[in-house]
Each structure stands twice: as C-alpha cells, then as structure tokens.
Design an enzyme around this catalytic site. Structure first.
Site, PDB file in Angstrom:
ATOM      1  N   HIS A   1      -9.678   2.508  -0.326  1.00  0.00           N
ATOM      2  CA  HIS A   1      -8.033   2.019  -0.121  1.00  0.00           C
ATOM      3  C   HIS A   1      -7.685   1.530  -1.567  1.00  0.00           C
ATOM      4  O   HIS A   1      -7.986   0.409  -1.830  1.00  0.00           O
ATOM      5  CB  HIS A   1      -7.816   1.080   1.104  1.00  0.00           C
ATOM      6  CG  HIS A   1      -6.282   1.054   1.232  1.00  0.00           C
ATOM      7  ND1 HIS A   1      -5.427   1.564   0.366  1.00  0.00           N
ATOM      8  CD2 HIS A   1      -5.505   0.390   2.325  1.00  0.00           C
ATOM      9  CE1 HIS A   1      -4.008   1.384   0.586  1.00  0.00           C
ATOM     10  NE2 HIS A   1      -4.177   0.560   1.959  1.00  0.00           N
TER      11      HIS A   1
ATOM     12  N   HIS B   1      -2.118   8.221   6.140  1.00  0.00           N
ATOM     13  CA  HIS B   1      -2.301   6.868   5.448  1.00  0.00           C
ATOM     14  C   HIS B   1      -3.655   6.224   5.838  1.00  0.00           C
ATOM     15  O   HIS B   1      -4.329   5.737   5.016  1.00  0.00           O
ATOM     16  CB  HIS B   1      -1.085   5.662   5.883  1.00  0.00           C
ATOM     17  CG  HIS B   1      -1.411   4.476   5.312  1.00  0.00           C
ATOM     18  ND1 HIS B   1      -1.287   4.336   3.878  1.00  0.00           N
ATOM     19  CD2 HIS B   1      -1.554   3.206   5.916  1.00  0.00           C
ATOM     20  CE1 HIS B   1      -1.751   3.003   3.524  1.00  0.00           C
ATOM     21  NE2 HIS B   1      -1.828   2.300   4.565  1.00  0.00           N
TER      22      HIS B   1
ATOM     23  N   CYS C   1       0.740  -1.300   0.090  1.00  0.00           N
ATOM     24  CA  CYS C   1      -0.018  -0.095   0.124  1.00  0.00           C
ATOM     25  C   CYS C   1       0.847   1.139   0.083  1.00  0.00           C
ATOM     26  O   CYS C   1       0.374   2.384   0.068  1.00  0.00           O
ATOM     27  CB  CYS C   1      -0.883  -0.120   1.238  1.00  0.00           C
ATOM     28  SG  CYS C   1      -1.796  -1.561   1.384  1.00  0.00           S
TER      29      CYS C   1
ATOM     30  N   LYS D   1      -9.030   8.465   1.839  1.00  0.00           N
ATOM     31  CA  LYS D   1      -9.486   7.059   1.726  1.00  0.00           C
ATOM     32  C   LYS D   1     -10.953   7.168   2.239  1.00  0.00           C
ATOM     33  O   LYS D   1     -11.483   6.319   1.968  1.00  0.00           O
ATOM     34  CB  LYS D   1      -8.753   6.234   2.499  1.00  0.00           C
ATOM     35  CG  LYS D   1      -7.353   6.012   2.010  1.00  0.00           C
ATOM     36  CD  LYS D   1      -6.335   4.859   2.743  1.00  0.00           C
ATOM     37  CE  LYS D   1      -5.354   4.396   1.868  1.00  0.00           C
ATOM     38  NZ  LYS D   1      -4.279   5.597   2.642  1.00  0.00           N
TER      39      LYS D   1
ATOM     40  N   GLU E   1      -1.190   5.174  13.828  1.00  0.00           N
ATOM     41  CA  GLU E   1      -0.721   6.429  13.125  1.00  0.00           C
ATOM     42  C   GLU E   1      -1.147   7.790  13.723  1.00  0.00           C
ATOM     43  O   GLU E   1      -0.425   8.817  13.911  1.00  0.00           O
ATOM     44  CB  GLU E   1      -1.102   6.560  11.557  1.00  0.00           C
ATOM     45  CG  GLU E   1      -0.593   7.621  10.684  1.00  0.00           C
ATOM     46  CD  GLU E   1      -1.233   7.377   9.325  1.00  0.00           C
ATOM     47  OE1 GLU E   1      -2.102   7.000   8.957  1.00  0.00           O
ATOM     48  OE2 GLU E   1      -0.615   8.202   8.532  1.00  0.00           O
TER      49      GLU E   1
ATOM     50  N   PHE F   1       1.322  -3.358   4.131  1.00  0.00           N
ATOM     51  CA  PHE F   1       1.617  -4.886   4.493  1.00  0.00           C
ATOM     52  C   PHE F   1       3.205  -5.032   4.303  1.00  0.00           C
ATOM     53  O   PHE F   1       3.528  -4.845   3.284  1.00  0.00           O
ATOM     54  CB  PHE F   1       0.798  -5.889   3.735  1.00  0.00           C
ATOM     55  CG  PHE F   1      -0.735  -6.063   4.414  1.00  0.00           C
ATOM     56  CD1 PHE F   1      -1.057  -5.234   5.465  1.00  0.00           C
ATOM     57  CD2 PHE F   1      -1.463  -6.816   3.758  1.00  0.00           C
ATOM     58  CE1 PHE F   1      -2.462  -5.412   5.902  1.00  0.00           C
ATOM     59  CE2 PHE F   1      -2.822  -6.872   4.169  1.00  0.00           C
ATOM     60  CZ  PHE F   1      -3.347  -6.119   5.304  1.00  0.00           C
TER      61      PHE F   1
END
Lengths: 81, 409
Positions: free
Chosen positions: B338, B304, B164, B333, B315, B397
């Site tokens: 996403h 993110h 990502c 997002k 985050e 990931f």
C-alpha cells in the site's frame, strides 16, 4: 592557522563536489550567486564547511553576494579561533 | 457534450511509474503481471514490531536528478520526478518547448516529506544543525511546487491530500482543469515515501499492518481468507492528461480515456470504513454518471483492497452488490503493498495499461478467497480481457473516497 590557499582549495572542492559548480567558473571575484548558490544553498555550504574543516561558523557568516575571496577571508577568521 | 470548442474528453497520453517492482512502466507492469509480492525485510525498520515493507529497489536519486537537486528533495519528490519525466517522455512532450502557462501540476501525497522530518528531528535531538532545506523538503505542497519548477509548468499547481485516495483525487481534479479549459496539459498523479520508523511504528500500533515478520512476501494478500493487514509501500505514478482534440492536434497517441471521476466522504469514522461502503458507492456512482454509464457497463475494477480484514470485506460486499461476478476484480496492492498517496495514481496507471494491453493483472498471494467474498477476483496468472469500462477505487483514512472511470480510446 590554515593558509588561505588551503582554505580556498577546500572551498573549491566543496563547491564542485557538493554543488556541481564547474571549476572553470570559480574565480576570486565570482560571487556565490554567480556560482549558482542561493541563500538556502549557502546555509548548506556553511554546514559542509563546519563539518569538513571542523569550524563553527555562524549561520550568517556567508551570504550569496560574497565573492570567493571574501568567503575565504571569513574561513580564515573562523579557522583562527 | 463534445465537439470543437467544447471538447470534454480527457485522455491519458503518457504514463510513468516507480514502484517496488522496479523503476519505470515496463518493470512495474511486468512485476505486477507476475503476481509476486515485493515485500521484504527493511534494514531501517530493524527491531520494530513490523520490520518489512515494499521498497523501490536500487533507486539512486543522484543518478536521476544530480546530487545537488537530489539532496534538496525528500524521497517522495524524487520518486515523482522520475515517474513524471517518464510520463512526459511517453507523451512526447518536452517542457522546454511547451507554453508553461497552460500546464498544470496536480499531485497527491498522504505524508509529504515525513521521512525528512524524522531525520531532521533526530539530528536536532542529537544537538546537530538541521538542514536549511528542511521546510521545502517536508511541506506537502512542495511536491507539486518542485515539479512545476522543474518543468516550467506555470498553470495551477497543488497537492491533493486525501490520505490513501490522494493519487486518485489528483487525477480527477486534473481532469477537471482540462474540462473547464483552465489548462491544456495536466501532469497528475501521486507519490509517497513513508517507509520510515515513525510511520511504520504508528501504523503497527493501530494494528493496520500485517505482522508476518517471518514471511513478509506472504503478508499482502487482498481478499484472501488469511489476510491480516496491509504492507506499507512507496512509489509514484504520474499520468499526462490532455483533451482529446488537443492531443490529436499534436499527433499524440491517446492511451485511454478518463471517462469519469467521483469523490465523497463517509462522514462515519476516523479510520474505519462505513460498514456498507456507502461513501465509496456514492463516489463510484458519481464517476459512472460523469462517464454517462451505469453499473451494467463496468467490466473491470482495480479495487482499493489493501489486505485488511475489515476494509476488503466492506469493499467486496459493495462490489458484489453492484456488479455480482460480471466485472473482473484485482488488487495490485498484493504485489506492490500500500503506497498511500501514490496508490490511486499507480493503480490508475495500471488500469490504463490493463485497458491498452487487454490484460488484468492477478492479485498476488490470493490463495483462498475469503468465503464471504462473492466476486470474480483474478488470481494466480494475468487474465486476457478486453475492457470496455474500468473503475479504479480508492478510500482513505478520514473516510475520503475517490474513484476514476477509465475506458479505451
């Protein structure tokens, strides 16, 4: 057995519809390479012809250096079986 | 170090976007500013535990690329073409006229041609012939290969794959190709089209996706107290990057500066983020160091934040520790879902627009900020704000992090 003229018309239609070949450039002696088809496109053409004309062509039945005339001859053989 | 011959300033001279909010920069920016989610029930996902996603509406690949070319490309490549062409048009660059040997292409994707692979695997299982184009449509490198071929870009061409974070990684590496003088122009970005049954079902098994089947439009809600997973999306974002002097010499209008880039690995867990976000912090500090800035200079962050319970909290904790409430924070997002390998590039493009338009888009669906989150998260409506230094954060990931620092020109 399908006539050469019918097969040729089907081939031309496939080339113009699926591969955006300008119909004016298709002659008896133009090769598939001349018409912008590379080796992967020729395999794709075989799939389209099999599906559209109910044929069972081998993966190497056509190749890029073949002329339109030669390709039609292969299709005639294929449609005879 | 700046000046003739050692021009280290990398600027963005063109932007292209294709997203679930629409095709093109204008449609996407307008959609994101409206703060409305684009998640909808998706017919291809019928019967799955999660049957909705953020899909690009009305995308007709043959209309953009011609039927012949469109048939030879997986959807992620098609989306990248459209975004890339828009970015080049905005930059005033014509591939027919450039010295292709000086043009690089660096594009990120997390999944490559996975939808084609699914389609062709199903054909094989039914006893049908697979397409002769399967390998060039599926192999991840072909995204960059196809774009280089299309534009006659003969410089370095490669795909960045950091899950990502891929789009962010690609832009950061693209900027480095300019700073080191390897290229004069780099087309950089990210693209992914993973909305298919296998990827959706797989993410659902990981409990990564929001299960709100009854109300998909409320499912993607970053930082909200009721968030319960991300919404899968698709799209592409592309930036044209050039050195400042080069852009000025050809009369191009620079939109924003790529002030810095940082990357890191958590080395902690295959999917879970480091509990303190230490890898992401390292990447943020590296980006700031390259920009010659400190945390005190940052006044905006495109987070993110994907709308997962754990990821957003980690985050947010990190951002609160570094910036308190001094920096406005948004997660786009909420509106776009996403988009995996495209996300970082789309968000970098949106951050460029936030800088040029002096406007921070809202976080869609943020109704009640998680009480554990102490940040100035923009929600409800877009907020006017002149931005001096923005960060665009990405984590993938595998614990891979990438961060861009962006500033006005």
């Amino acid at each position: 057995m399908t006539t050469a003229a019918t097969l040729r018309a089907s081939l031309e239609q496939m080339l113009t519809d699926k591969f955006q070949v300008d119909p004016a450039t298709i002659t008896d002696t133009s090769t598939l390479t001349d018409l912008g088809l590379d080796s992967l496109a020729v395999v794709e053409l075989i799939d389209f012809l099999d599906a559209g004309l109910d044929l069972r062509l081998q993966d190497d039945a056509l190749h890029p250096a073949m002329t339109v005339d030669e390709a039609v001859a292969v299709l005639r053989q294929g449609s005879a079986t | 170090m700046t000046g003739p011959g050692s021009d280290q300033n990398v600027v963005v001279t063109g932007v292209g976007l294709v997203s679930a909010a629409g095709i093109g920069v204008d449609a996407t920016w307008k959609g994101v500013l409206a703060g409305q989610s684009t998640a909808r029930t998706h017919p291809d996902l019928a019967g799955l535990a999660v049957d909705f996603a953020c899909e690009v509406p009305g995308f007709d690949p043959a209309a953009h690329l011609g039927a012949n070319l469109a048939r030879r490309m997986d959807r992620h490549s098609q989306l990248a073409f459209v975004a890339g062409d828009e970015a080049l048009r905005m930059a005033g660059l014509r591939p027919q006229e450039w010295d292709g040997t000086r043009v690089g292409v660096v594009i990120g994707t997390a999944f490559g041609g996975v939808t084609t692979l699914e389609d062709q695997t199903l054909r094989l299982a039914r006893g049908e012939p697979v397409s002769a184009h399967t390998v060039p449509m599926v192999a991840p490198n072909m995204l960059a290969g196809q774009l280089s071929l299309h534009w006659g870009a003969r410089g370095p061409s490669f795909v960045a794959c950091t899950a990502c974070a891929s789009g962010t990684t690609a832009i950061g590496l693209g900027a480095q190709l300019l700073r080191t003088g390897v290229c004069d122009i780099v087309v950089a970005g990210g693209s992914d089209a993973p909305v298919n049954r296998i990827i959706t079902a797989s993410f659902a098994r990981m409990s990564a996706l929001s299960p709100r089947r009854a109300a998909p439009e409320l499912a993607s809600r970053p930082f909200d107290a009721a968030r319960d997973g991300f919404v899968l999306g698709e799209g592409a974002g592309v930036l044209v990057l050039e050195r400042d002097g080069q852009a000025a010499a050809r009369g191009a209008r620079p939109l924003a500066r790529i002030a810095g880039y940082g990357a890191s690995a958590d080395a902690h867990h295959v999917a879970a983020p480091h509990p303190q976000g230490s890898g992401l912090e390292q990447a943020m500090r590296a980006a700031l160091a390259e920009a010659g800035a400190t945390v005190a200079d940052v006044d905006h962050v495109n987070a993110h934040a994907t709308s997962t319970p754990k990821g957003d909290l980690v985050e947010a904790g990190l951002l609160a520790r570094l910036f308190g409430d001094r920096a406005s924070v948004t997660s786009t997002k909420g509106a776009l879902g996403h988009t995996m390998g495209a996300a970082g590039a789309i968000e970098a493009a949106l951050t460029v627009l936030a800088v040029t338009e002096r406007t921070v888009p809202p976080t869609a669906n943020l109704e009640h900020l998680d009480p554990r989150i102490e940040l100035d998260v923009v929600s409800g409506a877009a907020r006017p704000q002149p931005i001096a230094l923005a960060l665009s954060n990405s984590s993938g990931f595998g614990g891979q992090n990438a961060v861009l620092a962006l500033s006005p020109c």
